[in-house]
Design an enzyme around this catalytic site. Structure first.
Site, mmCIF file in Angstrom:
data_model
loop_
_atom_site.group_PDB
_atom_site.id
_atom_site.type_symbol
_atom_site.label_atom_id
_atom_site.label_comp_id
_atom_site.label_asym_id
_atom_site.label_seq_id
_atom_site.Cartn_x
_atom_site.Cartn_y
_atom_site.Cartn_z
ATOM 1 N N TYR A 51 -17.122 -14.269 58.310
ATOM 2 C CA TYR A 51 -16.559 -13.175 59.108
ATOM 3 C C TYR A 51 -15.276 -13.604 59.834
ATOM 4 O O TYR A 51 -14.520 -12.765 60.322
ATOM 5 C CB TYR A 51 -17.562 -12.633 60.135
ATOM 6 C CG TYR A 51 -18.849 -12.085 59.530
ATOM 7 C CD1 TYR A 51 -18.910 -11.717 58.195
ATOM 8 C CD2 TYR A 51 -20.003 -11.933 60.301
ATOM 9 C CE1 TYR A 51 -20.088 -11.236 57.631
ATOM 10 C CE2 TYR A 51 -21.176 -11.440 59.745
ATOM 11 C CZ TYR A 51 -21.220 -11.100 58.412
ATOM 12 O OH TYR A 51 -22.381 -10.621 57.874
ATOM 13 N N HIS A 108 -25.345 -17.602 52.953
ATOM 14 C CA HIS A 108 -24.876 -16.208 52.940
ATOM 15 C C HIS A 108 -25.008 -15.550 51.567
ATOM 16 O O HIS A 108 -25.456 -14.410 51.453
ATOM 17 C CB HIS A 108 -23.410 -16.178 53.405
ATOM 18 C CG HIS A 108 -22.970 -14.876 53.966
ATOM 19 N ND1 HIS A 108 -22.003 -14.766 54.922
ATOM 20 C CD2 HIS A 108 -23.348 -13.603 53.712
ATOM 21 C CE1 HIS A 108 -21.821 -13.493 55.235
ATOM 22 N NE2 HIS A 108 -22.624 -12.770 54.506
ATOM 23 N N SER A 138 -29.711 -15.290 52.413
ATOM 24 C CA SER A 138 -29.242 -13.906 52.460
ATOM 25 C C SER A 138 -28.777 -13.519 51.059
ATOM 26 O O SER A 138 -28.171 -14.335 50.350
ATOM 27 C CB SER A 138 -28.087 -13.793 53.473
ATOM 28 O OG SER A 138 -27.573 -12.480 53.489
ATOM 29 N N GLN A 160 -31.910 -12.104 54.400
ATOM 30 C CA GLN A 160 -31.182 -10.930 54.914
ATOM 31 C C GLN A 160 -30.532 -10.204 53.728
ATOM 32 O O GLN A 160 -29.671 -10.770 53.054
ATOM 33 C CB GLN A 160 -30.122 -11.381 55.934
ATOM 34 C CG GLN A 160 -29.479 -10.203 56.642
ATOM 35 C CD GLN A 160 -28.330 -10.606 57.575
ATOM 36 O OE1 GLN A 160 -27.170 -10.297 57.331
ATOM 37 N NE2 GLN A 160 -28.660 -11.298 58.650
ATOM 38 N N LEU A 191 -28.567 1.750 57.891
ATOM 39 C CA LEU A 191 -28.277 3.155 58.204
ATOM 40 C C LEU A 191 -27.547 3.862 57.060
ATOM 41 O O LEU A 191 -27.143 5.017 57.185
ATOM 42 C CB LEU A 191 -27.445 3.242 59.491
ATOM 43 C CG LEU A 191 -28.176 2.752 60.739
ATOM 44 C CD1 LEU A 191 -27.228 2.711 61.939
ATOM 45 C CD2 LEU A 191 -29.364 3.668 61.063
ATOM 46 N N ARG A 196 -23.534 6.434 54.957
ATOM 47 C CA ARG A 196 -22.701 6.247 53.756
ATOM 48 C C ARG A 196 -23.161 7.051 52.556
ATOM 49 O O ARG A 196 -22.445 7.147 51.571
ATOM 50 C CB ARG A 196 -22.682 4.758 53.381
ATOM 51 C CG ARG A 196 -22.220 3.911 54.540
ATOM 52 C CD ARG A 196 -22.316 2.426 54.294
ATOM 53 N NE ARG A 196 -21.978 1.725 55.512
ATOM 54 C CZ ARG A 196 -22.876 1.180 56.334
ATOM 55 N NH1 ARG A 196 -24.167 1.254 56.064
ATOM 56 N NH2 ARG A 196 -22.481 0.569 57.439
ATOM 57 N N SER A 243 -19.560 0.366 67.599
ATOM 58 C CA SER A 243 -18.429 0.240 68.522
ATOM 59 C C SER A 243 -18.725 1.009 69.808
ATOM 60 O O SER A 243 -17.924 1.006 70.724
ATOM 61 C CB SER A 243 -17.174 0.795 67.849
ATOM 62 O OG SER A 243 -17.426 2.132 67.420
ATOM 63 N N ARG A 247 -24.500 4.300 71.313
ATOM 64 C CA ARG A 247 -25.232 4.056 70.057
ATOM 65 C C ARG A 247 -26.032 2.754 70.150
ATOM 66 O O ARG A 247 -27.157 2.679 69.655
ATOM 67 C CB ARG A 247 -24.256 4.004 68.895
ATOM 68 C CG ARG A 247 -24.929 4.006 67.546
ATOM 69 C CD ARG A 247 -24.756 5.299 66.789
ATOM 70 N NE ARG A 247 -23.406 5.425 66.279
ATOM 71 C CZ ARG A 247 -22.831 6.576 65.961
ATOM 72 N NH1 ARG A 247 -23.485 7.703 66.110
ATOM 73 N NH2 ARG A 247 -21.601 6.617 65.505
HETATM 74 N N1 LIG Z 1 -25.626 -10.797 54.873
HETATM 75 C C1 LIG Z 1 -24.715 -9.987 54.390
HETATM 76 O O1 LIG Z 1 -24.195 -10.169 53.282
HETATM 77 C C2 LIG Z 1 -24.286 -8.801 55.211
HETATM 78 C C3 LIG Z 1 -23.600 -7.733 54.615
HETATM 79 C C4 LIG Z 1 -23.256 -6.640 55.416
HETATM 80 C C5 LIG Z 1 -23.580 -6.644 56.770
HETATM 81 N N2 LIG Z 1 -24.227 -7.703 57.338
HETATM 82 C C6 LIG Z 1 -24.543 -7.758 58.788
HETATM 83 O O2 LIG Z 1 -25.127 -6.554 59.202
HETATM 84 C C7 LIG Z 1 -24.375 -5.998 60.290
HETATM 85 C C8 LIG Z 1 -24.521 -4.498 60.322
HETATM 86 O O3 LIG Z 1 -24.108 -3.955 59.094
HETATM 87 P P1 LIG Z 1 -23.811 -2.430 58.930
HETATM 88 O O4 LIG Z 1 -22.549 -2.084 59.631
HETATM 89 O O5 LIG Z 1 -23.865 -2.146 57.480
HETATM 90 O O6 LIG Z 1 -25.044 -1.743 59.670
HETATM 91 P P2 LIG Z 1 -25.575 -0.247 59.700
HETATM 92 O O7 LIG Z 1 -26.616 -0.251 60.750
HETATM 93 O O8 LIG Z 1 -25.948 0.246 58.336
HETATM 94 O O9 LIG Z 1 -24.321 0.607 60.127
HETATM 95 C C9 LIG Z 1 -23.736 0.494 61.380
HETATM 96 C C10 LIG Z 1 -22.517 1.391 61.366
HETATM 97 O O10 LIG Z 1 -22.948 2.736 61.237
HETATM 98 C C11 LIG Z 1 -22.244 3.555 62.147
HETATM 99 N N3 LIG Z 1 -23.188 4.602 62.607
HETATM 100 C C12 LIG Z 1 -24.392 4.421 63.161
HETATM 101 N N4 LIG Z 1 -25.011 5.601 63.389
HETATM 102 C C13 LIG Z 1 -24.150 6.543 62.964
HETATM 103 C C14 LIG Z 1 -24.200 7.963 62.932
HETATM 104 N N5 LIG Z 1 -25.257 8.639 63.386
HETATM 105 N N6 LIG Z 1 -23.135 8.627 62.432
HETATM 106 C C15 LIG Z 1 -22.038 7.948 61.963
HETATM 107 N N7 LIG Z 1 -21.948 6.601 61.975
HETATM 108 C C16 LIG Z 1 -22.978 5.906 62.468
HETATM 109 C C17 LIG Z 1 -21.805 2.647 63.267
HETATM 110 O O11 LIG Z 1 -20.544 3.126 63.692
HETATM 111 P P3 LIG Z 1 -20.147 3.380 65.243
HETATM 112 O O12 LIG Z 1 -19.289 2.230 65.615
HETATM 113 O O13 LIG Z 1 -19.408 4.676 65.160
HETATM 114 O O14 LIG Z 1 -21.412 3.470 66.026
HETATM 115 C C18 LIG Z 1 -21.683 1.277 62.613
HETATM 116 O O15 LIG Z 1 -20.362 0.982 62.217
HETATM 117 C C19 LIG Z 1 -22.970 -6.532 60.047
HETATM 118 O O16 LIG Z 1 -22.157 -6.478 61.188
HETATM 119 C C20 LIG Z 1 -23.286 -7.947 59.616
HETATM 120 O O17 LIG Z 1 -23.556 -8.748 60.753
HETATM 121 C C21 LIG Z 1 -24.602 -8.770 56.567
#
Ligand SMILES: NC(=O)c1ccc[n+]([C@@H]2O[C@H](COP(=O)([O-])OP(=O)(O)OC[C@H]3O[C@@H](n4cnc5c(N)ncnc54)[C@H](OP(=O)(O)O)[C@@H]3O)[C@@H](O)[C@H]2O)c1
Length: 286
Positions: A51, A108, A138, A160, A191, A196, A243, A247
């Protein structure tokens, strides 16, 4: 309130909700976001060498003034540069994080390493040396596990992966394999069905369950919280991010809501398994 935790196969307890510094914060300064998250009650922080922002995560941890044992900090091994060792990369991460140890150190991506058995031995040595309290992986599939498990001295505690109803069919054999070793799944991208891939097959059942939980809780409940409860019911850790302070509070409040029934969990699973959609690491489907 102390956070809900999930017990790992090494006896340690990982907090259910983790705040990630990848995705939205990938390659960006995470200090202010992490500081805000800690202020509203987040205790589990998910970082990674890839990251490119471990230094800002470390700055936020230092600024929080929280005792070390009040936080759970994860980082992940990226590609190991030629002429460096796994342990050296972790020592460099710890310097950036301003910590003496991480709670969890994960490989990772399996595709970044030619010899997973050798890399796992190096991970074990990091744990032996006290630089990582717990080690895991992961984005590992069964075929990735098979490359190092026969020679592993320590069993990974966590895998993960992108886990939500639309990857549930894909993940089923991995989760089945992990059961025999009590390896806990941590979900990222959890989520996805609402953020998405809205309009998918789980939407109607998610809404029915949301209304039921809202009635029983006597307060507003979001579809995102139902996805969180779906993970919690399966003893899966939820790695998320936001952000927005409101939330983050909503994510944390998931722990205070009534649990889903086994029928509700199964119905979301069944409808989710009718499609496959992943947001991240598309190579996992190749
Ligand atoms: N190991 C790996 O390869 C890997 C890969 C991907 C991610 N990760 C880890 O997992 C963490 C989280 O990943 P993720 O971002 O995919 O998590 P997520 O929980 O699927 O999504 C979080 C995002 O969804 C948005 N969100 C939440 N509720 C919402 C709603 N009701 N309407 C619209 N947007 C909404 C949030 O935006 P707002 O800012 O607007 O709230 C946030 O950017 C990463 O930061 C990382 O640490 C690991």
């Amino acid at each position: 309130m102390s956070p809900h935790t999930i017990t790992l196969n090494d006896g340690r307890k990982i907090p259910f909700i983790g705040f990630g510094t990848g995705t939205a914060l990938y390659g960006r300064d995470a200090e202010a976001s992490v500081q805000r998250a800690i202020e509203v009650g987040v205790v589990h922080l998910d970082g990674a060498q890839l990251y490119g922002n471990e230094d800002s995560l470390g700055a936020a941890i230092a600024a929080s003034g929280r005792p070390r044992d009040a936080l759970w900090v994860t980082t992940k091994l990226g590609k190991v540069p030629e002429g460096t060792t796994v342990r050296e990369t972790l020592v460099a991460s710890l310097k950036k994080l301003r910590l003496e140890y991480v709670d969890l150190f994960l490989i990772h991506m399996p595709i970044h390493h030619a010899d997973l058995a050798a890399v796992w031995r190096a991970m074990e040595e990091c744990k032996d040396a006290g630089l990582a309290r717990t080690i895991g992986v992961s984005n590992f599939r069964v075929q990735d596990y098979e490359k190092f498990m026969p020679t592993a001295r320590i069993v990974p505690a966590v895998n993960q992966i992108e886990y939500h109803p639309y990857t549930a069919a894909w993940a089923a054999p991995i989760i089945e394999y992990q059961k025999q070793f009590n390896i806990v799944t941590a979900s990222y991208g959890g989520l996805t069905p609402i953020v998405r891939k809205p309009g998918g097959p789980i939407d109607p059942v998610l809404e029915t369950v949301r209304q039921r939980v809202e009635r029983d809780a006597g307060k507003p409940v979001s579809a995102g919280q139902i996805l969180g409860l779906w993970l919690k019911a399966q003893n899966v850790v939820e790695i998320t991010t936001s952000s927005k302070v409101e939330r983050i509070k909503e994510y944390l409040a998931t722990e205070t809501l009534p649990d889903l029934t086994s029928e509700e969990v199964a119905e979301i699973m069944e409808k989710g398994k009718t499609i496959h959609f992943r947001q991240f690491c598309k190579w996992l489907d190749e």
